[in-house]
Design a protein around this motif. Structure first.
Motif, PDB file in Angstrom:
ATOM      1  N   TYR A  42      47.205  65.230 -32.506  1.00 49.52           N
ATOM      2  CA  TYR A  42      45.805  65.239 -33.122  1.00 49.52           C
ATOM      3  C   TYR A  42      45.080  64.674 -31.944  1.00 49.52           C
ATOM      4  CZ  TYR A  42      47.245  66.858 -37.931  1.00 49.52           C
ATOM      5  OH  TYR A  42      47.582  67.755 -38.630  1.00 49.52           O
ATOM      6  N   PHE A  43      45.440  63.634 -31.299  1.00 52.62           N
ATOM      7  CA  PHE A  43      44.753  63.015 -30.272  1.00 52.62           C
ATOM      8  C   PHE A  43      44.584  63.456 -28.995  1.00 52.62           C
ATOM      9  CE2 PHE A  43      45.424  60.305 -34.052  1.00 52.62           C
ATOM     10  CZ  PHE A  43      44.131  59.658 -34.174  1.00 52.62           C
ATOM     11  N   ARG A  44      45.168  64.530 -28.917  1.00 54.50           N
ATOM     12  CA  ARG A  44      45.525  65.090 -27.410  1.00 54.50           C
ATOM     13  C   ARG A  44      44.286  65.069 -26.522  1.00 54.50           C
ATOM     14  NH1 ARG A  44      46.160  71.483 -28.982  1.00 54.50           N
ATOM     15  NH2 ARG A  44      47.362  70.493 -30.787  1.00 54.50           N
ATOM     16  N   ASP A  45      43.028  65.532 -27.030  1.00 56.04           N
ATOM     17  CA  ASP A  45      41.989  65.411 -26.162  1.00 56.04           C
ATOM     18  C   ASP A  45      41.863  63.993 -25.662  1.00 56.04           C
ATOM     19  OD1 ASP A  45      41.467  67.991 -26.684  1.00 56.04           O
ATOM     20  OD2 ASP A  45      39.970  67.609 -28.125  1.00 56.04           O
ATOM     21  N   THR A  46      42.347  62.857 -25.899  1.00 61.94           N
ATOM     22  CA  THR A  46      41.884  61.524 -25.318  1.00 61.94           C
ATOM     23  C   THR A  46      43.340  60.961 -24.996  1.00 61.94           C
ATOM     24  OG1 THR A  46      42.022  60.706 -27.573  1.00 61.94           O
ATOM     25  CG2 THR A  46      39.863  61.040 -26.459  1.00 61.94           C
ATOM     26  N   CYS A  47      44.468  61.746 -24.613  1.00 62.44           N
ATOM     27  CA  CYS A  47      45.418  61.268 -24.140  1.00 62.44           C
ATOM     28  C   CYS A  47      46.067  62.141 -22.744  1.00 62.44           C
ATOM     29  CB  CYS A  47      46.834  61.522 -25.210  1.00 62.44           C
ATOM     30  SG  CYS A  47      46.560  60.622 -26.493  1.00 62.44           S
ATOM     31  N   VAL A  48      46.603  61.527 -22.028  1.00 63.66           N
ATOM     32  CA  VAL A  48      46.811  61.984 -20.749  1.00 63.66           C
ATOM     33  C   VAL A  48      48.476  62.024 -20.348  1.00 63.66           C
ATOM     34  CG1 VAL A  48      46.584  62.073 -18.029  1.00 63.66           C
ATOM     35  CG2 VAL A  48      44.751  61.458 -19.748  1.00 63.66           C
ATOM     36  N   ILE A  49      49.098  62.991 -19.790  1.00 66.24           N
ATOM     37  CA  ILE A  49      50.421  62.755 -19.351  1.00 66.24           C
ATOM     38  C   ILE A  49      50.579  63.152 -17.790  1.00 66.24           C
ATOM     39  CG2 ILE A  49      52.499  64.745 -19.171  1.00 66.24           C
ATOM     40  CD1 ILE A  49      52.722  63.701 -22.131  1.00 66.24           C
ATOM     41  N   ALA A  50      51.278  62.418 -17.171  1.00 69.93           N
ATOM     42  CA  ALA A  50      51.586  62.315 -15.707  1.00 69.93           C
ATOM     43  C   ALA A  50      52.902  62.858 -15.495  1.00 69.93           C
ATOM     44  CB  ALA A  50      51.578  61.234 -15.030  1.00 69.93           C
ATOM     45  N   GLU A  51      53.166  64.098 -14.963  1.00 70.88           N
ATOM     46  CA  GLU A  51      54.378  64.840 -14.983  1.00 70.88           C
ATOM     47  C   GLU A  51      54.652  64.928 -13.481  1.00 70.88           C
ATOM     48  OE1 GLU A  51      55.211  68.270 -17.849  1.00 70.88           O
ATOM     49  OE2 GLU A  51      54.288  69.148 -15.955  1.00 70.88           O
ATOM     50  N   ARG A  52      56.015  64.898 -13.363  1.00 71.17           N
ATOM     51  CA  ARG A  52      56.468  65.146 -11.741  1.00 71.17           C
ATOM     52  C   ARG A  52      57.750  65.888 -12.062  1.00 71.17           C
ATOM     53  NH1 ARG A  52      58.786  60.100  -8.894  1.00 71.17           N
ATOM     54  NH2 ARG A  52      60.512  60.603 -10.098  1.00 71.17           N
ATOM     55  N   GLU A  53      57.726  67.205 -11.511  1.00 69.55           N
ATOM     56  CA  GLU A  53      58.526  68.051 -11.481  1.00 69.55           C
ATOM     57  C   GLU A  53      59.192  68.281 -12.843  1.00 69.55           C
ATOM     58  OE1 GLU A  53      61.186  66.737  -8.397  1.00 69.55           O
ATOM     59  OE2 GLU A  53      59.856  67.735  -6.970  1.00 69.55           O
ATOM     60  N   GLY A  54      58.076  68.617 -13.703  1.00 66.60           N
ATOM     61  CA  GLY A  54      58.748  68.682 -15.433  1.00 66.60           C
ATOM     62  C   GLY A  54      59.093  67.397 -16.196  1.00 66.60           C
ATOM     63  N   GLU A  55      59.065  66.397 -15.284  1.00 62.35           N
ATOM     64  CA  GLU A  55      59.432  65.332 -16.173  1.00 62.35           C
ATOM     65  C   GLU A  55      58.200  64.337 -16.396  1.00 62.35           C
ATOM     66  OE1 GLU A  55      62.105  61.058 -14.796  1.00 62.35           O
ATOM     67  OE2 GLU A  55      61.655  62.844 -13.255  1.00 62.35           O
ATOM     68  N   VAL A  56      58.357  63.901 -17.553  1.00 62.12           N
ATOM     69  CA  VAL A  56      56.852  63.041 -17.989  1.00 62.12           C
ATOM     70  C   VAL A  56      57.393  61.597 -17.436  1.00 62.12           C
ATOM     71  CG1 VAL A  56      55.862  61.712 -19.997  1.00 62.12           C
ATOM     72  CG2 VAL A  56      56.764  64.063 -20.224  1.00 62.12           C
ATOM     73  N   VAL A  57      56.336  61.147 -16.460  1.00 68.76           N
ATOM     74  CA  VAL A  57      56.662  59.969 -15.656  1.00 68.76           C
ATOM     75  C   VAL A  57      55.192  58.863 -16.181  1.00 68.76           C
ATOM     76  CG1 VAL A  57      57.776  60.834 -13.846  1.00 68.76           C
ATOM     77  CG2 VAL A  57      55.388  60.644 -13.631  1.00 68.76           C
ATOM     78  N   GLY A  58      54.498  59.376 -16.759  1.00 60.92           N
ATOM     79  CA  GLY A  58      53.198  58.666 -17.329  1.00 60.92           C
ATOM     80  C   GLY A  58      52.690  59.077 -18.632  1.00 60.92           C
ATOM     81  N   PHE A  59      52.016  58.253 -19.300  1.00 60.58           N
ATOM     82  CA  PHE A  59      51.468  58.532 -20.641  1.00 60.58           C
ATOM     83  C   PHE A  59      50.190  57.653 -20.919  1.00 60.58           C
ATOM     84  CE2 PHE A  59      50.951  58.157 -25.258  1.00 60.58           C
ATOM     85  CZ  PHE A  59      50.675  59.409 -25.458  1.00 60.58           C
TER      86      PHE A  59
END
Ligand code: 9YT
Length: 172
Positions: A42-59
């Motif tokens: 629901y809050f995707r528009d104001t959330c960010v994922i940092a991804e490295r080679e398919g791995e979630v490394v930041g949120f």
């Protein structure tokens, strides 16, 4: 190493991995898996994922303040232990501020516990990048948390006002 990093909008499928990231990072209040699922969906528009080679490394999670539509409240910023000190937090904030919705905000608010120096420094940097003043208010005192939970106070940092269009050029 940084060039392998990708910054993107989350989807519901990220909820569990975000919960795992926050749990492992160990620096933030761990909310329920359901909470992270809601944020990623629901809050995707104001959330960010940092991804490295398919791995979630930041949120990064945030939402428009229900009390003031010019304010974006940044809830949590987490970076995996082995990916810290690479500017990922600031890049997630930049990615967020460069989205189309940016033009509506003139203030950023966040609460940061006194011993979370890394997070405080990150927001000081952000206020510099935005060329905007930054001040602290009381926020949530430790007495507002359940007795026995031993939760630290969460002072509120307010950055702004800033010019929305400036954020577009906030290169890092
Ligand atoms: C900016 C940030 O990550 N704040 C943390 C607020 C609180 N301690 C939480 O939700 O973990």
């Amino acid at each position: 190493m940084n060039d392998k990093l990708k910054y993107r909008t989350p989807t519901a499928e990220d909820g569990t991995r975000v919960w795992e990231l926050i749990k492992a990072a160990g620096t933030l209040d761990l909310n329920s898996a359901y909470c992270y699922l809601m944020l990623c969906d629901y809050f995707r528009d104001t959330c960010v994922i940092a991804e490295r080679e398919g791995e979630v490394v930041g949120f990064l999670s945030s939402f428009p303040s229900p009390l003031d539509k010019r304010t974006l409240f940044v809830w949590q910023i987490a970076v995996a232990q082995d990916c810290r000190k690479q500017g990922i937090g600031l890049r997630m904030l930049t990615e967020l501020m460069n989205r189309d919705s940016r033009s509506t905000y003139a203030f950023i608010e966040t609460t940061i516990s006194p011993d979370n120096t890394g997070s405080r420094n990150l927001f000081y940097k952000l206020s510099e990048k935005l060329n905007a003043p930054c001040k602290w208010t009381e926020g949530y005192s430790s007495t507002l948390f359940p007795a026995g939970a031993a939760h630290e106070a969460e002072p509120l940092m307010i950055i702004g006002p800033f010019q929305p269009q400036l954020t577009k050029t906030m290169g890092v």
